[in-house]
Enzyme design. Structure first.
Site, PDB file in Angstrom:
ATOM      1  CG  ASP A 180     -30.249-117.533 -35.543  1.00  0.00           C
ATOM      2  OD1 ASP A 180     -29.842-116.377 -35.750  1.00  0.00           O
ATOM      3  OD2 ASP A 180     -29.816-118.524 -36.145  1.00  0.00           O
ATOM      4  CG  HIS A 181     -27.679-112.582 -32.437  1.00  0.00           C
ATOM      5  ND1 HIS A 181     -26.741-113.559 -32.487  1.00  0.00           N
ATOM      6  CD2 HIS A 181     -27.139-111.522 -33.074  1.00  0.00           C
ATOM      7  CE1 HIS A 181     -25.669-113.126 -33.123  1.00  0.00           C
ATOM      8  NE2 HIS A 181     -25.888-111.878 -33.494  1.00  0.00           N
ATOM      9  CG  HIS A 243     -26.158-116.311 -36.917  1.00  0.00           C
ATOM     10  ND1 HIS A 243     -27.078-116.515 -35.925  1.00  0.00           N
ATOM     11  CD2 HIS A 243     -24.974-116.095 -36.271  1.00  0.00           C
ATOM     12  CE1 HIS A 243     -26.488-116.420 -34.741  1.00  0.00           C
ATOM     13  NE2 HIS A 243     -25.214-116.177 -34.936  1.00  0.00           N
TER      14      HIS A 243
HETATM   15  P1  NDP Z   1     -18.415-117.439 -21.218  1.00  0.00           P
HETATM   16  O1  NDP Z   1     -17.381-118.505 -21.160  1.00  0.00           O
HETATM   17  O2  NDP Z   1     -17.974-116.030 -21.189  1.00  0.00           O
HETATM   18  O3  NDP Z   1     -19.452-117.639 -20.032  1.00  0.00           O
HETATM   19  C1  NDP Z   1     -19.910-118.897 -19.630  1.00  0.00           C
HETATM   20  C2  NDP Z   1     -20.700-118.716 -18.353  1.00  0.00           C
HETATM   21  O4  NDP Z   1     -21.131-119.992 -17.898  1.00  0.00           O
HETATM   22  C3  NDP Z   1     -19.926-118.084 -17.245  1.00  0.00           C
HETATM   23  O5  NDP Z   1     -20.798-117.234 -16.523  1.00  0.00           O
HETATM   24  C4  NDP Z   1     -19.539-119.276 -16.381  1.00  0.00           C
HETATM   25  O6  NDP Z   1     -19.391-118.767 -15.089  1.00  0.00           O
HETATM   26  C5  NDP Z   1     -20.763-120.137 -16.522  1.00  0.00           C
HETATM   27  N1  NDP Z   1     -20.504-121.537 -16.206  1.00  0.00           N
HETATM   28  C6  NDP Z   1     -19.669-122.381 -16.847  1.00  0.00           C
HETATM   29  N2  NDP Z   1     -19.705-123.599 -16.272  1.00  0.00           N
HETATM   30  C7  NDP Z   1     -20.576-123.501 -15.236  1.00  0.00           C
HETATM   31  C8  NDP Z   1     -21.056-124.401 -14.255  1.00  0.00           C
HETATM   32  N3  NDP Z   1     -20.662-125.675 -14.222  1.00  0.00           N
HETATM   33  N4  NDP Z   1     -21.943-123.967 -13.347  1.00  0.00           N
HETATM   34  C9  NDP Z   1     -22.364-122.686 -13.369  1.00  0.00           C
HETATM   35  N5  NDP Z   1     -21.957-121.781 -14.270  1.00  0.00           N
HETATM   36  C10 NDP Z   1     -21.082-122.190 -15.191  1.00  0.00           C
HETATM   37  O7  NDP Z   1     -19.284-117.759 -22.511  1.00  0.00           O
HETATM   38  P2  NDP Z   1     -20.228-116.764 -23.351  1.00  0.00           P
HETATM   39  O8  NDP Z   1     -20.922-115.864 -22.406  1.00  0.00           O
HETATM   40  O9  NDP Z   1     -19.438-116.188 -24.454  1.00  0.00           O
HETATM   41  O10 NDP Z   1     -21.240-117.779 -24.029  1.00  0.00           O
HETATM   42  C11 NDP Z   1     -22.321-118.341 -23.332  1.00  0.00           C
HETATM   43  C12 NDP Z   1     -23.222-119.054 -24.344  1.00  0.00           C
HETATM   44  O11 NDP Z   1     -23.726-118.127 -25.273  1.00  0.00           O
HETATM   45  C13 NDP Z   1     -22.499-120.118 -25.159  1.00  0.00           C
HETATM   46  O12 NDP Z   1     -23.408-121.146 -25.424  1.00  0.00           O
HETATM   47  C14 NDP Z   1     -22.143-119.367 -26.444  1.00  0.00           C
HETATM   48  O13 NDP Z   1     -21.972-120.240 -27.527  1.00  0.00           O
HETATM   49  C15 NDP Z   1     -23.379-118.508 -26.594  1.00  0.00           C
HETATM   50  N6  NDP Z   1     -23.174-117.299 -27.403  1.00  0.00           N
HETATM   51  C16 NDP Z   1     -22.291-116.328 -26.994  1.00  0.00           C
HETATM   52  C17 NDP Z   1     -22.148-115.174 -27.740  1.00  0.00           C
HETATM   53  C18 NDP Z   1     -21.242-114.071 -27.307  1.00  0.00           C
HETATM   54  O14 NDP Z   1     -21.228-113.036 -27.978  1.00  0.00           O
HETATM   55  N7  NDP Z   1     -20.484-114.239 -26.219  1.00  0.00           N
HETATM   56  C19 NDP Z   1     -22.919-114.949 -28.996  1.00  0.00           C
HETATM   57  C20 NDP Z   1     -23.845-116.018 -29.302  1.00  0.00           C
HETATM   58  C21 NDP Z   1     -23.945-117.145 -28.527  1.00  0.00           C
HETATM   59  P3  NDP Z   1     -18.469-119.342 -13.941  1.00  0.00           P
HETATM   60  O15 NDP Z   1     -17.161-119.692 -14.563  1.00  0.00           O
HETATM   61  O16 NDP Z   1     -18.459-118.211 -12.985  1.00  0.00           O
HETATM   62  O17 NDP Z   1     -19.235-120.492 -13.476  1.00  0.00           O
HETATM   63  C1  BG6 Z   2     -22.313-115.080 -32.975  1.00  0.00           C
HETATM   64  C2  BG6 Z   2     -21.058-115.810 -33.310  1.00  0.00           C
HETATM   65  O1  BG6 Z   2     -23.394-115.954 -32.920  1.00  0.00           O
HETATM   66  O2  BG6 Z   2     -22.550-114.120 -33.993  1.00  0.00           O
HETATM   67  C3  BG6 Z   2     -19.890-114.857 -33.415  1.00  0.00           C
HETATM   68  O3  BG6 Z   2     -20.791-116.757 -32.272  1.00  0.00           O
HETATM   69  C4  BG6 Z   2     -20.198-113.786 -34.448  1.00  0.00           C
HETATM   70  O4  BG6 Z   2     -18.701-115.529 -33.788  1.00  0.00           O
HETATM   71  C5  BG6 Z   2     -21.526-113.142 -34.106  1.00  0.00           C
HETATM   72  O5  BG6 Z   2     -19.167-112.806 -34.361  1.00  0.00           O
HETATM   73  C6  BG6 Z   2     -21.930-112.187 -35.214  1.00  0.00           C
HETATM   74  O6  BG6 Z   2     -23.066-111.482 -34.788  1.00  0.00           O
HETATM   75  P1  BG6 Z   2     -23.353-110.011 -35.324  1.00  0.00           P
HETATM   76  O7  BG6 Z   2     -24.661-109.671 -34.728  1.00  0.00           O
HETATM   77  O8  BG6 Z   2     -22.218-109.170 -34.842  1.00  0.00           O
HETATM   78  O9  BG6 Z   2     -23.349-110.124 -36.805  1.00  0.00           O
END
Ligand code: NDP
Ligand code: BG6
Length: 503
Positions: A180-181, A243
């Site tokens: 939980d960042h 959060h």
């Molecule tokens: P993205 O959709 O940008 O990335 C998902 C990643 O998973 C890609 O690298 C995709 O790559 C890979 N992936 C998906 N399906 C497969 C598969 N079957 N096999 C291998 N690789 C796969 O999502 P996010 O990076 O935004 O989020 C990732 C996680 O982090 C989620 O659980 C999200 O809720 C969590 N999170 C994200 C935050 C953010 O700021 N982005 C903040 C807090 C939590 P490819 O398509 O190349 O396989």
């Molecule tokens: C992430 C949520 O966990 O936290 C986002 O998925 C949200 O929707 C983000 O924007 C907020 O984080 P921060 O550190 O920018 O307050």
């Protein structure tokens, strides 16, 4: 900070947003400040096809845009990075991952200590641990194995229970790190130090002196490119269930016996277990769900949530939640906690506001404003408190003034940036095997149990109110406090300014 023993990181979801925007910059900065082990490699895994060199160049382009990045350090850093393309939902594909890992362990002549970081869609959280185990990649004979899960951990109470059961078949609880960042934020951790290292505040930290508490997690941004994910989630699952309840727990918990993972997480879990359960009637009366609508601010048009990419045109997903809750224990019984979070609010602010009781009698003729303490998590991190003093001159006219501390004062005194990014801190802790700032399973399940009645209400098409983008949420959220004779604070980006309203 302790430099971890030689160890390695495997990032699933290596081509995704989280990896490029948060994980790799954090790892680069740890490397640049010599906080990564002498001998380590990072192996990225996702389906997109890249050679090691192509993936490194993609990282150079992305990291090179960041602040405080030195080209020569970046070039050394990327030499530690490798990439393998597999479909991680397919069991046979892990044979390729295993052989790549074995080759790297040999090349680096390093213990097999490995952190598996799941930066993937949550739909893969069950299958990845299962496939790792099927290929003995969870085996600790030649080095520790830990698994880091990003939120959301589950989708509701039942799915969280199912995920928990599945994970524990392949990894012990002490191998599982639920990120939980917010817990990695310096200012959230400071809630503990501020409370438990100052004899002056802690005695006041009870229902005897505190009237009510506000917790705000406001964001000015909309859903950006994440409409597809967010529409299945909403503010409750995205921010409040994790959060904001973690912030609440840090602010409301009893003093831990020691500063270690068990002591702190025991106290956090106790608070979350003490949340007063919400009946269906409570949810109707105490919870306000909202969704942002179109608005034009300073000649800029902000789309309605339903017109954002990836969002259903008739979506009933909430982008705002405001609610009142209580904690049933000796310290907090009867003290209302008002919590709100939302997207497309006037500004980005996370803060906790402690409102103390008013004086029992207006000695100076007029009601003096009650004291309050504002703990700003971000931005303009710091603490400000107000109090009343005598206006110079004849008689006893009073005036409200304030005192503040801002982290930027420390920086200017010592000339360095003191606030580590949350991901830097958490990655380092996971490599060092310190789970203090990671959510424990009982705490996560208590949070789901608490919010489940709100999820049920959503599924039964409970009320959802519109609010214009750039405002402080639906008017119904103001009425929630007005019923108790209170108003939400209107915080400004600058901690010491007061009463900001619209953008
Ligand atoms: P993205 O959709 O940008 O990335 C998902 C990643 O998973 C890609 O690298 C995709 O790559 C890979 N992936 C998906 N399906 C497969 C598969 N079957 N096999 C291998 N690789 C796969 O999502 P996010 O990076 O935004 O989020 C990732 C996680 O982090 C989620 O659980 C999200 O809720 C969590 N999170 C994200 C935050 C953010 O700021 N982005 C903040 C807090 C939590 P490819 O398509 O190349 O396989
Ligand atoms: C992430 C949520 O966990 O936290 C986002 O998925 C949200 O929707 C983000 O924007 C907020 O984080 P921060 O550190 O920018 O307050």
């Amino acid at each position: 900070m302790v430099v971890p023993d030689n160890s390695n990181i495997v990032i699933f979801g290596a081509s995704g947003d989280l990896t490029f925007r948060k994980l790799m910059p954090a790892l680069y900065h740890l490397y640049a400040s010599k906080q990564l082990p002498d001998c380590f490699f990072i192996l990225g895994v996702s389906r997109s096809k890249y050679s090691d060199e192509q993936y490194r160049q993609k990282l150079v382009q992305s990291l090179g845009k960041g602040d405080r990045v030195d080209d020569s350090v970046l070039n050394q850093f990327i030499q530690h990075i490798y990439y393998v393309s597999i479909d991680t939902s397919s069991m046979p594909a892990y044979a390729e991952l295993k052989s790549r890992l074995d080759a790297l362990y040999t090349q680096y002549d390093t213990p097999h200590n490995t952190l598996f970081y799941l930066a993937t869609p949550p739909s893969l959280f069950e299958v990845i641990p299962q496939c790792l185990a099927a290929h003995q990649l969870n085996n600790e004979a030649q080095g520790w194995k830990r698994i880091v899960l990003e939120k959301p951990i589950g989708y509701d109470l039942q799915s969280a229970l199912d995920l928990d059961k599945s994970l524990h078949q392949f990894f012990d609880e002490q191998q599982i790190y639920r990120i939980d960042h917010y817990l990695g934020k310096e200012t959230v951790q400071n809630l503990l130090v501020f409370r438990f290292a100052n004899g002056m505040f802690e005695p006041l930290w009870t229902r005897n002196y505190i009237d009510y508490i506000e917790i705000t997690g406001a964001e000015a941004l909309g859903v950006e490119g994440r409409g597809g994910y967010y529409d299945g989630s909403g503010a409750l699952r995205d921010m409040l269930q994790n959060h904001l309840l973690q912030v609440l727990a840090m602010m409301a918990m009893e003093p831990p016996v020691e500063i270690n993972a068990d002591s702190i997480r025991n106290e956090v879990a106790k608070v979350l277990k003490s949340l007063q359960p919400l009946s269906a009637e409570d949810v109707k009366n105490e919870v306000v769900l909202g969704q942002y609508t179109e608005s034009e601010i300073q000649d800029e048009l902000f789309l309605a949530y339903r017109n954002e990419a990836g969002v259903k045109a008739d979506s009933r997903t909430e982008t705002y939640i405001g609610m009142r809750l209580f904690i049933n224990n000796w310290r907090w019984n009867g003290v209302p906690f008002y919590i709100r979070t939302g997207k497309r609010l006037p500004t980005r602010i996370t803060e906790v506001v402690i409102h103390f009781h008013k004086t029992p009698h207006p000695v100076f003729g007029v009601d003096a404003p009650a004291n309050k303490l504002v703990i700003r998590i971000q931005p303009d991190e710091g603490i400000v408190t107000n109090f009343v003093l005598k206006k110079p001159g004849a008689g006893f006219e009073t005036k409200e003034v304030s005192m503040d501390f801002k982290y930027q004062y420390l920086e200017s005194e010592e000339g360095e940036d003191k606030l580590l990014s949350a991901y830097e801190r958490l990655l380092l802790d996971a490599l060092n095997g310190d789970a203090t700032l990671f959510a424990r399973t009982d705490a996560v399940l208590s949070c789901w149990k608490f919010v489940q009645p709100i999820l049920d209400y959503k599924h039964q098409s409970g009320s959802l109110y519109g609010y214009a983008s750039g405002t402080w949420g639906p008017t119904q959220a103001d009425e929630l406090l007005a019923k108790d004779g209170r108003t939400w604070r209107r915080p400004c980006e600058n901690l010491t300014n007061t009463n900001c309203t619209e953008l």
